[in-house]
Design an enzyme around this catalytic site. Sequence first.
Site, short mmCIF file in Angstrom:
data_model
loop_
_atom_site.label_atom_id
_atom_site.label_comp_id
_atom_site.label_asym_id
_atom_site.label_seq_id
_atom_site.Cartn_x
_atom_site.Cartn_y
_atom_site.Cartn_z
N THR A 8 38.37 14.03 -26.36
CA THR A 8 38.49 12.80 -26.54
C THR A 8 37.05 12.15 -26.49
OG1 THR A 8 39.57 10.82 -26.01
CG2 THR A 8 38.97 12.18 -24.25
N ASN A 10 37.13 8.87 -25.31
CA ASN A 10 37.74 7.83 -24.73
C ASN A 10 37.27 7.98 -23.26
OD1 ASN A 10 39.22 6.07 -23.06
ND2 ASN A 10 40.91 5.84 -24.88
N ALA A 11 36.50 7.31 -22.79
CA ALA A 11 35.86 7.31 -21.18
C ALA A 11 37.03 7.13 -20.33
CB ALA A 11 34.74 6.37 -21.10
N LYS A 13 40.43 7.51 -20.58
CA LYS A 13 41.10 8.64 -20.64
C LYS A 13 40.47 9.87 -19.57
CE LYS A 13 43.36 9.84 -24.23
NZ LYS A 13 44.05 10.09 -25.52
N ASP A 69 48.13 13.27 -26.78
CA ASP A 69 48.33 11.94 -27.42
C ASP A 69 49.31 11.40 -26.75
OD1 ASP A 69 48.03 10.30 -29.63
OD2 ASP A 69 49.34 11.43 -30.75
N SER A 70 49.31 10.11 -26.57
CA SER A 70 50.30 9.18 -25.79
C SER A 70 50.52 8.26 -26.62
CB SER A 70 49.56 8.83 -24.62
OG SER A 70 49.21 9.90 -23.80
N PHE A 155 44.03 0.39 -19.46
CA PHE A 155 43.80 0.00 -20.69
C PHE A 155 44.98 0.10 -21.68
CE2 PHE A 155 43.42 4.54 -19.75
CZ PHE A 155 43.81 5.27 -20.83
N GLY A 156 44.68 -0.15 -23.11
CA GLY A 156 45.94 -0.15 -23.90
C GLY A 156 47.20 -0.99 -23.54
N LYS A 178 49.01 3.89 -9.87
CA LYS A 178 49.39 4.58 -11.41
C LYS A 178 49.03 5.79 -11.62
CE LYS A 178 47.74 3.73 -16.11
NZ LYS A 178 46.76 3.39 -17.04
#
Length: 198
Positions: A8, A10-11, A13, A69-70, A155-156, A178
């Site tokens: 990835t 994506n920092a 993640k 993958d989420s 995020f997301g 979390k």
Amino acid sequence: MTTLTIATRNAHKTREIRELLGQACKVRDLSTLPAMPVISEDGTTLAENATLKALGIARLVDGLILADDSGLEVDLLGGAPGVFSARYAGADATDQQNIEKLLKEWQNQAASGGDRPAARFRCVMVLARAGEFICAVEGVVEGTIVDPPRGLGGFGYDPVFQPVGYDRTFGELPAEIKNQISHRARAIEKVREFLLLA
């Protein structure tokens, strides 16, 4: 110490996975390997996409590769956005645009009144090495969708997802909480067990 390359850029993640793995291994991602191609995520399931990414990078990079993958699955929307979670509002959509589309779709489907819609975050992680599949694990956390969004953390879809047993969204919960209950935390715990046994 084993080096684990996360497939990835994506920092958010990468940071989350690094925190979850602790001292189990050294974690890096594709931002340290700028020549790596973008692997097309054209699978029809989370597992297919995670496998595509893991094998694609494992053919090009030495060592252990982890891809995930989420997706968010909302029952009222037939499991959508699911595999399309990151691009629900379009290929270059922002988190805010994805959330706005999700809430609009939910409101279009929802009967007047009633309970908040049941939903879950699902994460599939795949480990690979030298272009070969090693294993796949899955983590799931159940919850509901809330409107309006709450919280600035994560995020997301985190600001609209409230996990079962909590009165705050992922966007409101401290990272340490979390990281104990999230779908990614549950999947990475299985990866951690594998790494410690390998």
